[in-house]
Design an enzyme around this catalytic site. Sequence first.
Site, short mmCIF file in Angstrom:
data_model
loop_
_atom_site.label_atom_id
_atom_site.label_comp_id
_atom_site.label_asym_id
_atom_site.label_seq_id
_atom_site.Cartn_x
_atom_site.Cartn_y
_atom_site.Cartn_z
CE LYS A 36 -0.37 -7.87 3.87
NZ LYS A 36 -0.12 -6.47 3.45
CE1 TYR A 75 1.86 -9.09 1.32
CE2 TYR A 75 3.43 -7.34 0.80
CZ TYR A 75 2.14 -7.83 0.80
OH TYR A 75 1.12 -7.06 0.28
CB THR A 93 -0.94 -0.03 1.22
OG1 THR A 93 -1.65 -1.27 1.21
CG2 THR A 93 -1.94 1.10 1.20
#
Length: 298
Positions: free
Chosen positions: A168, A139, A51
């Site tokens: 994640k 991730y 993000t």
Amino acid sequence: MPKHSLAALRGSIPPLVTPFAGGAVDYERYAALVNFQIEQGSHGILVNGTTAEPSTLTLEERNRLVTVAMETAAGRVPVVAATGSQSLAESRVLTEHALALDVDALLIVTPYYIRPPQRGLVAYYLELAAGHDVPWMIYHIPGRTAVGVTLDTLKAVKDRSPHFVGIKHAVNDLGFVSECLHEFGHEFRIFVGLEELSFPMMAVGACGLMNAVGNLRPRVLAEMCEAVFAADLATGQRLHEQLLEINKAVFFDTNPIPMKYMMKKLGLLTDNEHRLPMMSATPELATKLDGVLARAGL
């Protein structure tokens, strides 16, 4: 700066956007976003996640964002630094800077574009995990990186890196969550990376969220996590449904284009500026998002 225990690494840890002003990173506004998150009850801060548009940032900019986050958080909540790149050399520079600042944990994305074999991923991660004992996570976002990790790969890494503590998981695959928890135990940390799976993934054992929508509604996400921790699944489900339309709106265009537009509308950003090849919301998208905000009572 005080270090948090591994037990504190749970709950809603939103990946903050990177504010730009006239093409430059607005570090003052970034510090304000860190404070906003803490005031709204977020359980931690994630710096340089997807993000944050990290691939449009220089290494110096990414490192400075970690510095600003650490200085601003000042030990109030855990800070997780995303230090992965497509290049081992760059990932090492980012990781070493985060380690020098004493971050609470590292999040290292599967190297994008290269599409390495699984044995390459194992070697890459072990290289970055060597020489320190800071908790670190993978991730896992194959939709962006074009490579996934297998359970066997996670096992190979875990066997040789005891401070590898979780992932994640930005994949529509609840079964993989259960497989990981069965293999590694429920201390293995799995953070939800897809908004639509926030509550369902926590219900099967994920320990928290690293969701873009946390930039907009931090308190609701924190409350949903707290409800699950308290085994109040009815409240968790209700809050998840309350967020349904905003969760979907995050992906009306490439993240964080919709998020930055909505943050500007709510006064959290001065401008919804991006760097090419990302672009700001179109007028049509803006109208659609205005409707989402209105229906959400925002």
